[in-house]
Design a protein around this motif. Structure first.
Motif, short mmCIF file in Angstrom:
data_model
loop_
_atom_site.label_atom_id
_atom_site.label_comp_id
_atom_site.label_asym_id
_atom_site.label_seq_id
_atom_site.Cartn_x
_atom_site.Cartn_y
_atom_site.Cartn_z
N THR A 435 0.99 -1.31 -0.03
CA THR A 435 0.17 0.06 -0.22
C THR A 435 0.66 1.41 0.16
OG1 THR A 435 -1.53 -1.34 1.34
CG2 THR A 435 -1.77 1.03 1.15
N ALA A 436 2.08 1.43 0.66
CA ALA A 436 3.00 2.51 0.57
C ALA A 436 3.51 2.82 -0.64
CB ALA A 436 4.19 1.82 1.76
N LEU A 437 3.57 1.86 -1.35
CA LEU A 437 4.06 1.93 -3.06
C LEU A 437 3.06 2.65 -3.56
CD1 LEU A 437 5.65 -1.23 -3.85
CD2 LEU A 437 6.82 0.74 -3.20
N ALA A 438 1.73 2.57 -3.46
CA ALA A 438 0.68 3.25 -4.10
C ALA A 438 0.49 4.68 -3.96
CB ALA A 438 -0.78 2.84 -3.62
N ALA A 439 0.88 5.34 -2.93
CA ALA A 439 1.08 6.94 -2.81
C ALA A 439 2.02 7.44 -3.89
CB ALA A 439 1.32 7.31 -1.24
N PRO A 440 3.26 7.30 -3.97
CA PRO A 440 3.96 7.69 -4.76
C PRO A 440 3.56 7.70 -6.22
CG PRO A 440 5.31 5.99 -3.76
CD PRO A 440 3.92 6.30 -3.08
N ALA A 441 3.11 6.24 -6.50
CA ALA A 441 2.45 5.95 -7.88
C ALA A 441 1.71 7.00 -8.13
CB ALA A 441 2.08 4.84 -7.94
N LEU A 442 0.66 7.16 -7.12
CA LEU A 442 -0.67 8.20 -7.36
C LEU A 442 -0.09 9.79 -7.63
CD1 LEU A 442 -3.55 7.95 -7.72
CD2 LEU A 442 -3.89 8.04 -5.07
N ALA A 443 0.88 10.03 -6.65
CA ALA A 443 1.21 11.15 -6.89
C ALA A 443 1.93 11.60 -8.44
CB ALA A 443 2.28 11.56 -5.99
N LEU A 444 2.81 10.41 -8.96
CA LEU A 444 3.50 10.66 -10.11
C LEU A 444 2.28 10.51 -11.05
CD1 LEU A 444 6.00 10.15 -11.78
CD2 LEU A 444 5.88 7.65 -11.64
N VAL A 445 1.58 9.73 -11.01
CA VAL A 445 0.50 10.01 -12.12
C VAL A 445 -0.46 11.37 -12.06
CG1 VAL A 445 -2.28 9.17 -12.64
CG2 VAL A 445 -0.41 7.52 -12.03
N GLY A 446 -0.76 11.87 -10.94
CA GLY A 446 -1.23 13.31 -10.91
C GLY A 446 -0.18 14.32 -11.39
N GLY A 447 1.46 14.09 -11.25
CA GLY A 447 2.01 15.13 -11.95
C GLY A 447 2.29 14.95 -13.31
N LEU A 448 2.23 13.87 -14.03
CA LEU A 448 2.46 13.69 -15.31
C LEU A 448 1.04 14.17 -16.11
CD1 LEU A 448 4.07 10.07 -15.38
CD2 LEU A 448 5.19 12.25 -15.83
N ALA A 449 -0.19 13.89 -15.19
CA ALA A 449 -1.49 14.26 -15.83
C ALA A 449 -1.35 15.90 -16.20
CB ALA A 449 -2.49 13.86 -15.11
N VAL A 450 -0.77 16.66 -15.12
CA VAL A 450 -1.03 17.99 -15.26
C VAL A 450 0.22 18.26 -16.35
CG1 VAL A 450 0.23 20.21 -14.00
CG2 VAL A 450 -0.98 18.57 -12.72
N ALA A 451 1.44 17.90 -16.42
CA ALA A 451 2.17 18.01 -17.66
C ALA A 451 1.61 17.59 -18.83
CB ALA A 451 3.50 17.29 -17.47
N CYS A 452 0.80 16.72 -19.05
CA CYS A 452 0.32 16.31 -20.15
C CYS A 452 -1.04 17.52 -20.72
CB CYS A 452 -0.33 14.87 -20.30
SG CYS A 452 -1.06 14.39 -21.56
N PHE A 453 -1.75 17.96 -19.78
CA PHE A 453 -2.85 18.66 -20.05
C PHE A 453 -2.26 20.04 -20.17
CE2 PHE A 453 -5.50 15.24 -19.27
CZ PHE A 453 -6.41 15.48 -20.09
N VAL A 454 -1.19 20.63 -19.62
CA VAL A 454 -0.58 21.91 -20.07
C VAL A 454 0.12 21.60 -21.45
CG1 VAL A 454 1.65 23.29 -19.68
CG2 VAL A 454 0.30 22.54 -17.69
N LYS A 455 0.47 20.45 -21.93
CA LYS A 455 0.77 20.31 -23.34
C LYS A 455 -0.40 20.74 -24.17
CE LYS A 455 0.84 16.46 -25.59
NZ LYS A 455 1.40 15.05 -26.08
N VAL A 456 -1.46 19.80 -23.91
CA VAL A 456 -2.61 19.79 -24.72
C VAL A 456 -3.24 21.22 -24.65
CG1 VAL A 456 -5.12 18.83 -24.84
CG2 VAL A 456 -3.21 17.42 -24.30
N CYS A 457 -3.43 21.98 -23.52
CA CYS A 457 -4.20 23.09 -23.58
C CYS A 457 -3.20 24.27 -24.09
CB CYS A 457 -4.69 23.64 -21.99
SG CYS A 457 -5.65 22.31 -21.23
N GLY A 458 -1.87 24.03 -23.95
CA GLY A 458 -1.07 25.14 -24.67
C GLY A 458 -1.04 24.94 -26.41
N VAL A 459 -0.81 23.92 -26.85
CA VAL A 459 -0.70 23.48 -28.08
C VAL A 459 -1.92 23.80 -28.84
CG1 VAL A 459 0.09 22.02 -29.98
CG2 VAL A 459 1.24 21.92 -27.79
N VAL A 460 -2.93 23.40 -28.38
CA VAL A 460 -4.36 23.11 -28.90
C VAL A 460 -5.08 25.03 -28.91
CG1 VAL A 460 -6.55 22.38 -29.01
CG2 VAL A 460 -4.77 20.73 -28.83
#
Length: 669
Positions: A435-460
């Motif tokens: 279960t302890a591994l899930a917290a950093p994985a969830l945080a990594l998912v959130g950070g990468l999602a922000v980067a991805c949608f900055v790309k989408v919103c910026g480019v589109v």
């Protein structure tokens, strides 16, 4: 039909809603009304179905009661039982709400005037698919469930392949059909095993199935494969990116927002059967969720196709839901009802949240495609000026999917985090370690999602147009904007007022398993929902005051206009802007071992180099490098068996006779 409950009770209302949805497209399909009038009638019937069904679902969730009823059939598989309990009602809510939004959206996006060849078929199968999804969540007999499941699979296929003149659409449909039937085979095994161990095709009552060891493991793994394929868990997701990318956008919205959740419903329902749940089930769900979440968002970052990018984010969010289910299952196995409540509450709330913000994003992408004729991110740009309403609503969906306050994605992810922290702080052994591994994985998912949608919103939406079609884009009409606005409103209401959602969610959790009923009633005590509501309201007030201050300061002034800053170049061009590839290059490189990107790097030599072009592509790695080579090898090895297929009827009768004799001999042993 033998009914239990009043005429206006949850059961009759949801059944009526399913029938209205099923026949909504018939007048148009049969030519009983002109195309435009028939499409409007279908939309009206779908809206009526949604209102009827949501009323019934709200009753079931609000009262916590269940209603069961039986259909008359002559099949030897037990009673054809349907039932509506709070868990069924909870999953029915997004089915009905998203279907209504997509049906209204289609009036403009897929109008009868612009699509005379496909609108009849698409409208018919869209309504049948919605009805079949309702039948699936109401079914309480394994065979009845499979019948509804197959209707759902086939109607989605015909809706997905509406533009079947395009080769890419046909290929996506074929891949979807193959994988969904592989999943159905796993479900055949699931219900056959369930009937053999339980003694009936009827679903067991919650926590009543006392199985352990290999029989229980076989049931769980069959459910995980069968429902995991439908929900898009990695590495069972291979049908999802191409299907979502090539379907009409409102069909993509209902596939991502609702269809995937029917797979989640199956896993949640099967988990409710067992009296005792082993720890390794929760660990497997947790690890699968982490893989799906991190890999899904990593693949999304490398995409150039707007809808394919959103499809990979669906895999990411299904991973987040699976993490919540894993936390809940670990809590049950470890004897920690509070952990189980936080995990399942976060997972189920994320089911509802993802249905709203992902449908909003797909409808927003459809608005962009409708205006520009392209899904290619690098051919867009500058759409904020031309499509401000679409851009603003898409931004709301982007903030929600990134799990940022004050929108709904933040609330469900917070509940999962709290369940993780509670298990890590109070648990021990393998349960706490995984279960302890899930917290950093969830945080990594959130950070990468922000980067991805900055790309989408910026480019589109930002910068300047990269193509003539983007430069001539226009805003969508009200039939497309109104559903998007309603979805954005739901994202905001759940995010700002989670304290209102908690009591309703408690009834749903109580109907899932009896041991979580008590802690579920205290969900507000396990999570600071009231504090979140106060903080969200304060944030909104602060933003409103800042906007008011800015408006007063700029009142009467004429804003200066200029081209986008071009780093000192006197004659900037659209080609000087960041592209989807350049923005994501560093992150794609970090995950290159997983993504296996292909790139064509130009060679630039001399004082006056020749024109050059850079291109990059992230393949469907799991499909292209794992499954297709595996199937090609299997096809090669199994080729001799094809000799048995002679096309002669008497030989096929002989094969059937030999099979029956063999089965009779086995049965007598």
């Amino acid at each position: 039909m033998n009914g239990a409950g009043e005429l206006l009770g949850p059961g009759p209302l949801l059944v009526s809603a399913s029938l209205l949805a099923a026949v909504s497209g018939l007048p148009l399909f049969l030519g009983l009304a002109p195309p435009r009038a028939g499409q409007r009638l279908a939309t009206l019937m779908m809206l009526l179905a949604a209102l009827t069904g949501i009323g019934g679902a709200a009753q079931a969730i609000g009262t916590g009661r269940s209603a069961a009823f039986t259909l008359s059939w002559g099949l030897p598989f037990g009673a054809a039982e349907f039932a509506v309990d709070p868990l069924t009602a909870f999953f029915a809510l997004p089915v009905l709400f998203i279907a209504a939004c997509c049906s209204l959206y289609a009036l403009d996006y897929w109008s009868a005037a612009d699509h005379p060849r496909t609108v009849r078929r698409l409208t018919l199968f869209f309504g049948l698919a919605v009805a079949a999804m309702l039948w699936v969540v109401m079914a309480r007999n394994g065979v009845l469930f499979l019948i509804a499941w197959e209707i759902m699979a086939l109607t989605i296929y015909f809706a997905l392949t509406a533009e079947d003149a395009k080769p890419a659409v046909r290929e996506a449909g074929t891949l979807y059909l193959i994988t969904t039937h592989i999943g159905t085979l796993a479900l055949f095994a699931l219900f056959a095993l369930l009937a053999g161990t339980h003694g009936s095709f009827l679903f067991p009552a919650p926590a009543s199935l006392r199985l352990a060891g290999a029989p229980a493991a076989a049931l769980f793994l069959a459910a995980l494969v069968g429902f995991g394929i439908k929900s898009g868990l990695m590495p069972l997701h291979v049908w999802l990116p191409s299907a979502h990318a090539n379907a009409p956008s409102h069909v993509s919205a209902i596939m991502s927002g609702v269809l995937l959740k029917i797979g989640i419903y199956g896993i949640v329902r099967v988990l409710s059967f067992f009296a005792v749940i082993p720890l390794w089930w929760g660990i497997l769900l947790l690890v699968t969720g982490m893989i799906s979440g991190v890999a899904g968002v990593a693949f999304a970052i490398g995409q150039h196709d707007l809808k394919r990018l959103l499809a990979y984010h669906s895999i990411e969010n299904i991973g987040i839901i699976a993490i919540g289910l894993g936390v809940a299952t670990i809590g049950l196995a470890a004897g920690s009802p509070t952990v189980a409540v936080l995990g399942i509450a976060g997972a189920l709330l994320h089911v509802l949240n993802h249905a709203t913000f992902k449908s909003l994003l797909f409808l927003g992408a459809g608005s962009v495609i409708h205006a520009t004729g392209s899904r290619e991110i690098d051919l867009l740009g500058g759409l904020l000026k031309r499509m401000p309403a679409t851009a603003g609503l898409f931004f709301v969906g982007a903030v929600a999917i990134c799990g940022l306050p004050p929108l709904n994605g933040f609330i469900s992810e917070l509940l999962i985090y709290l369940g993780i922290f509670r298990e890590v702080s109070g648990g021990s052994g393998a349960a706490a370690a995984f279960t302890a591994l899930a917290a950093p994985a969830l945080a990594l998912v959130g950070g990468l999602a922000v980067a991805c949608f900055v790309k989408v919103c910026g480019v589109v939406f930002l910068g300047v147009a990269r193509s003539p079609r983007a430069e001539q884009a226009h805003e969508a009409g009200w039939p497309m904007l109104a559903p998007m606005g309603l979805l954005a409103l739901v994202c905001a209401v759940i995010g700002v007022a989670p304290v209102v959602v908690a009591p309703l969610l408690a009834n749903v959790l109580g109907s899932w398993r009896p041991e979580v009923a008590g802690p579920a009633a205290e969900l507000g005590g396990h999570a600071p929902l009231m504090a979140l509501t106060v903080a969200a309201l304060a944030l909104l007030i602060l933003v409103a005051l800042l906007l008011l201050f800015f408006a007063r300061k700029t009142r009467g002034s004429r804003p200066a206009t200029s081209v986008t800053w071009g780093c000192g170049y006197l004659r900037p061009t659209p080609r000087m802007q960041y592209s989807a590839s350049s923005f994501a290059e560093m992150l794609v490189g970090l995950f290159s071992g997983l993504l296996r990107p292909h790139g064509k790097t130009p060679v630039i030599n001399g004082l006056a180099p020749a024109p050059a072009r850079f291109a990059s592509h992230v393949p469907e790695t799991v499909l292209e490098l794992l499954y297709l080579p595996l199937f090609a090898k299997a096809n090669e090895k199994l080729a001799p068996i094809r000799k048995l297929q002679h096309g002669q009827l008497h030989l096929y009768i002989l094969y059937t006779f030999i099979t029956l004799v063999t089965l009779l001999i086995i049965g007598m042993l």
